[in-house]
Design a protein around this motif. Sequence first.
Motif, PDB file in Angstrom:
ATOM      1  N   TRP A  66       0.840  -1.197   0.000  1.00  0.00           N
ATOM      2  CA  TRP A  66       0.000   0.000   0.000  1.00  0.00           C
ATOM      3  C   TRP A  66       0.872   1.242   0.000  1.00  0.00           C
ATOM      4  CZ3 TRP A  66      -4.373  -2.177  -0.979  1.00  0.00           C
ATOM      5  CH2 TRP A  66      -4.628  -3.452  -0.477  1.00  0.00           C
ATOM      6  N   ARG A  67       0.369   2.313  -0.597  1.00  0.00           N
ATOM      7  CA  ARG A  67       1.089   3.588  -0.613  1.00  0.00           C
ATOM      8  C   ARG A  67       0.356   4.573   0.287  1.00  0.00           C
ATOM      9  NH1 ARG A  67       5.028   5.585  -3.277  1.00  0.00           N
ATOM     10  NH2 ARG A  67       5.028   3.991  -4.864  1.00  0.00           N
ATOM     11  N   LEU A  68       1.100   5.123   1.248  1.00  0.00           N
ATOM     12  CA  LEU A  68       0.577   6.141   2.143  1.00  0.00           C
ATOM     13  C   LEU A  68       1.133   7.463   1.652  1.00  0.00           C
ATOM     14  CD1 LEU A  68      -1.198   6.176   4.670  1.00  0.00           C
ATOM     15  CD2 LEU A  68       0.870   6.095   6.045  1.00  0.00           C
ATOM     16  N   SER A  69       0.274   8.304   1.082  1.00  0.00           N
ATOM     17  CA  SER A  69       0.778   9.534   0.471  1.00  0.00           C
ATOM     18  C   SER A  69       0.189  10.758   1.169  1.00  0.00           C
ATOM     19  CB  SER A  69       0.466   9.563  -1.022  1.00  0.00           C
ATOM     20  OG  SER A  69      -0.912   9.518  -1.253  1.00  0.00           O
ATOM     21  N   PRO A  70       0.944  11.846   1.155  1.00  0.00           N
ATOM     22  CA  PRO A  70       0.476  13.082   1.776  1.00  0.00           C
ATOM     23  C   PRO A  70      -0.691  13.663   0.987  1.00  0.00           C
ATOM     24  CG  PRO A  70       2.543  13.450   0.639  1.00  0.00           C
ATOM     25  CD  PRO A  70       2.268  11.975   0.569  1.00  0.00           C
ATOM     26  N   PRO A  71      -1.475  14.528   1.626  1.00  0.00           N
ATOM     27  CA  PRO A  71      -2.621  15.120   0.919  1.00  0.00           C
ATOM     28  C   PRO A  71      -2.159  16.016  -0.225  1.00  0.00           C
ATOM     29  CG  PRO A  71      -2.283  16.204   3.024  1.00  0.00           C
ATOM     30  CD  PRO A  71      -1.339  15.040   2.981  1.00  0.00           C
ATOM     31  N   GLN A  72      -2.952  16.068  -1.252  1.00  0.00           N
ATOM     32  CA  GLN A  72      -2.665  16.927  -2.398  1.00  0.00           C
ATOM     33  C   GLN A  72      -3.492  18.197  -2.262  1.00  0.00           C
ATOM     34  OE1 GLN A  72      -1.860  15.428  -6.024  1.00  0.00           O
ATOM     35  NE2 GLN A  72      -0.808  13.685  -5.149  1.00  0.00           N
ATOM     36  N   GLY A  73      -2.856  19.340  -2.362  1.00  0.00           N
ATOM     37  CA  GLY A  73      -3.568  20.608  -2.265  1.00  0.00           C
ATOM     38  C   GLY A  73      -4.021  20.896  -0.848  1.00  0.00           C
ATOM     39  N   ASP A  74      -5.222  21.423  -0.710  1.00  0.00           N
ATOM     40  CA  ASP A  74      -5.766  21.797   0.597  1.00  0.00           C
ATOM     41  C   ASP A  74      -6.721  20.730   1.114  1.00  0.00           C
ATOM     42  OD1 ASP A  74      -4.395  24.186   0.527  1.00  0.00           O
ATOM     43  OD2 ASP A  74      -6.006  25.225  -0.529  1.00  0.00           O
ATOM     44  N   GLY A  75      -6.305  19.489   1.086  1.00  0.00           N
ATOM     45  CA  GLY A  75      -7.158  18.405   1.565  1.00  0.00           C
ATOM     46  C   GLY A  75      -7.337  18.449   3.067  1.00  0.00           C
ATOM     47  N   ALA A  80      -0.810  -0.177   7.277  1.00  0.00           N
ATOM     48  CA  ALA A  80      -1.957   0.489   6.656  1.00  0.00           C
ATOM     49  C   ALA A  80      -3.159   0.483   7.597  1.00  0.00           C
ATOM     50  CB  ALA A  80      -2.315  -0.186   5.339  1.00  0.00           C
ATOM     51  N   LEU A  81      -3.403  -0.647   8.255  1.00  0.00           N
ATOM     52  CA  LEU A  81      -4.518  -0.727   9.208  1.00  0.00           C
ATOM     53  C   LEU A  81      -4.301   0.208  10.391  1.00  0.00           C
ATOM     54  CD1 LEU A  81      -5.178  -4.568   9.144  1.00  0.00           C
ATOM     55  CD2 LEU A  81      -6.716  -2.760   8.332  1.00  0.00           C
ATOM     56  N   LYS A  82      -3.070   0.304  10.881  1.00  0.00           N
ATOM     57  CA  LYS A  82      -2.760   1.219  11.986  1.00  0.00           C
ATOM     58  C   LYS A  82      -2.989   2.665  11.567  1.00  0.00           C
ATOM     59  CE  LYS A  82       0.576  -1.623  14.450  1.00  0.00           C
ATOM     60  NZ  LYS A  82       1.988  -1.833  14.792  1.00  0.00           N
ATOM     61  N   ALA A  83      -2.602   2.992  10.333  1.00  0.00           N
ATOM     62  CA  ALA A  83      -2.796   4.357   9.838  1.00  0.00           C
ATOM     63  C   ALA A  83      -4.281   4.698   9.738  1.00  0.00           C
ATOM     64  CB  ALA A  83      -2.122   4.524   8.477  1.00  0.00           C
ATOM     65  N   ARG A 125      -3.513   1.912  -3.450  1.00  0.00           N
ATOM     66  CA  ARG A 125      -2.780   0.772  -3.977  1.00  0.00           C
ATOM     67  C   ARG A 125      -1.515   1.344  -4.616  1.00  0.00           C
ATOM     68  NH1 ARG A 125      -6.942  -3.772  -5.655  1.00  0.00           N
ATOM     69  NH2 ARG A 125      -8.732  -3.036  -4.486  1.00  0.00           N
ATOM     70  N   PRO A 126      -0.434   0.578  -4.675  1.00  0.00           N
ATOM     71  CA  PRO A 126       0.824   1.147  -5.183  1.00  0.00           C
ATOM     72  C   PRO A 126       0.758   1.661  -6.619  1.00  0.00           C
ATOM     73  CG  PRO A 126       1.206  -1.014  -4.228  1.00  0.00           C
ATOM     74  CD  PRO A 126      -0.260  -0.781  -4.217  1.00  0.00           C
ATOM     75  N   ASP A 127      -0.100   1.072  -7.447  1.00  0.00           N
ATOM     76  CA  ASP A 127      -0.164   1.482  -8.850  1.00  0.00           C
ATOM     77  C   ASP A 127      -1.264   2.504  -9.136  1.00  0.00           C
ATOM     78  OD1 ASP A 127      -2.213  -0.264  -8.340  1.00  0.00           O
ATOM     79  OD2 ASP A 127      -1.977  -1.435 -10.163  1.00  0.00           O
ATOM     80  N   CYS A 128      -1.865   3.070  -8.095  1.00  0.00           N
ATOM     81  CA  CYS A 128      -2.955   4.033  -8.275  1.00  0.00           C
ATOM     82  C   CYS A 128      -2.426   5.336  -8.882  1.00  0.00           C
ATOM     83  CB  CYS A 128      -3.630   4.322  -6.934  1.00  0.00           C
ATOM     84  SG  CYS A 128      -4.973   5.534  -7.054  1.00  0.00           S
ATOM     85  N   ALA A 129      -3.106   5.822  -9.906  1.00  0.00           N
ATOM     86  CA  ALA A 129      -2.698   7.059 -10.567  1.00  0.00           C
ATOM     87  C   ALA A 129      -2.951   8.279  -9.688  1.00  0.00           C
ATOM     88  CB  ALA A 129      -3.457   7.210 -11.885  1.00  0.00           C
ATOM     89  N   GLN A 130      -3.807   8.162  -8.684  1.00  0.00           N
ATOM     90  CA  GLN A 130      -4.115   9.279  -7.803  1.00  0.00           C
ATOM     91  C   GLN A 130      -3.076   9.474  -6.704  1.00  0.00           C
ATOM     92  OE1 GLN A 130      -6.860  11.307  -8.271  1.00  0.00           O
ATOM     93  NE2 GLN A 130      -7.075  10.152 -10.165  1.00  0.00           N
ATOM     94  N   ALA A 131      -2.207   8.477  -6.485  1.00  0.00           N
ATOM     95  CA  ALA A 131      -1.231   8.533  -5.393  1.00  0.00           C
ATOM     96  C   ALA A 131      -0.101   9.501  -5.721  1.00  0.00           C
ATOM     97  CB  ALA A 131      -0.660   7.150  -5.119  1.00  0.00           C
ATOM     98  N   ALA A 132       0.335  10.247  -4.708  1.00  0.00           N
ATOM     99  CA  ALA A 132       1.488  11.128  -4.872  1.00  0.00           C
ATOM    100  C   ALA A 132       2.750  10.270  -4.885  1.00  0.00           C
ATOM    101  CB  ALA A 132       1.543  12.138  -3.727  1.00  0.00           C
ATOM    102  N   SER A 133       3.700  10.626  -5.715  1.00  0.00           N
ATOM    103  CA  SER A 133       4.902   9.812  -5.856  1.00  0.00           C
ATOM    104  C   SER A 133       5.797   9.874  -4.627  1.00  0.00           C
ATOM    105  CB  SER A 133       5.692  10.239  -7.083  1.00  0.00           C
ATOM    106  OG  SER A 133       6.063  11.589  -6.959  1.00  0.00           O
ATOM    107  N   GLU A 134       5.650  10.894  -3.777  1.00  0.00           N
ATOM    108  CA  GLU A 134       6.521  10.991  -2.614  1.00  0.00           C
ATOM    109  C   GLU A 134       6.032  10.174  -1.418  1.00  0.00           C
ATOM    110  OE1 GLU A 134       3.853  14.668  -2.587  1.00  0.00           O
ATOM    111  OE2 GLU A 134       5.200  13.779  -4.037  1.00  0.00           O
ATOM    112  N   GLY A 135       4.927   9.511  -1.539  1.00  0.00           N
ATOM    113  CA  GLY A 135       4.434   8.684  -0.438  1.00  0.00           C
ATOM    114  C   GLY A 135       5.242   7.415  -0.276  1.00  0.00           C
ATOM    115  N   GLY A 136       5.247   6.868   0.941  1.00  0.00           N
ATOM    116  CA  GLY A 136       5.992   5.653   1.217  1.00  0.00           C
ATOM    117  C   GLY A 136       5.119   4.418   1.153  1.00  0.00           C
ATOM    118  N   LEU A 137       5.747   3.271   0.897  1.00  0.00           N
ATOM    119  CA  LEU A 137       5.032   2.004   0.862  1.00  0.00           C
ATOM    120  C   LEU A 137       4.942   1.433   2.267  1.00  0.00           C
ATOM    121  CD1 LEU A 137       6.545   0.396  -2.340  1.00  0.00           C
ATOM    122  CD2 LEU A 137       4.303   1.440  -2.070  1.00  0.00           C
ATOM    123  N   VAL A 138       3.804   0.817   2.589  1.00  0.00           N
ATOM    124  CA  VAL A 138       3.565   0.252   3.918  1.00  0.00           C
ATOM    125  C   VAL A 138       2.975  -1.145   3.795  1.00  0.00           C
ATOM    126  CG1 VAL A 138       3.265   2.513   5.036  1.00  0.00           C
ATOM    127  CG2 VAL A 138       1.278   1.337   4.100  1.00  0.00           C
TER     128      VAL A 138
END
Length: 161
Positions: free
Chosen positions: A100-109, A135-138, A117-130
């Motif tokens: 799983w990819r945990l990514s920071p919010p984009q814009g003013d979220g 992921a459940l803890k987050a 998911r790691p291959d999601c086009a919506q994920a920011a590239s600077e997020g880390g894999l978990v």
Amino acid sequence: MDNKEDLAPDVSPLPPQADVTLPNGQHLQAAVIRRRRDRSGGWWYDLEIELPDRVDDRRQGPTLTSRKISFRAPHPVVQRIEGEDYSSLDLPPLEHRKRWRLSPPQGDGWADAYLHRPDCAQAASEGGLVTDQEALKALAGPDVTVPCSVCRPDTVLQRPC
């Protein structure tokens, strides 16, 4: 510069080699890039060999170079070579895989992080894999972590029994 580690070249380990039997009965050694099981439980190997090749240059004429060829073959066409270490090809146990990819919010979220998911086009590239557990803890933690509404990781991610 007295440290010998500083002088060592940064060389990645070579992939393990395997013996491949060609359709005409000849044998060659090929680098094993990946292996996986098919539905019947048999192994299939992704292999690579490097062959000589020719490059034509108008000024210098033909020069020798090399070209890598990738191919796939099953066991028993591909045989392990005694002494080669194939452990680098094995995936870690499911509980240690970072799926799983945990990514920071984009814009003013309003969320602190988004889970994708790691291959999601919506994920920011600077997020880390978990891992699943991380992921459940987050998702259950004090920070606001929201599952992506596009790739829907929450439909696959399940709590352990």
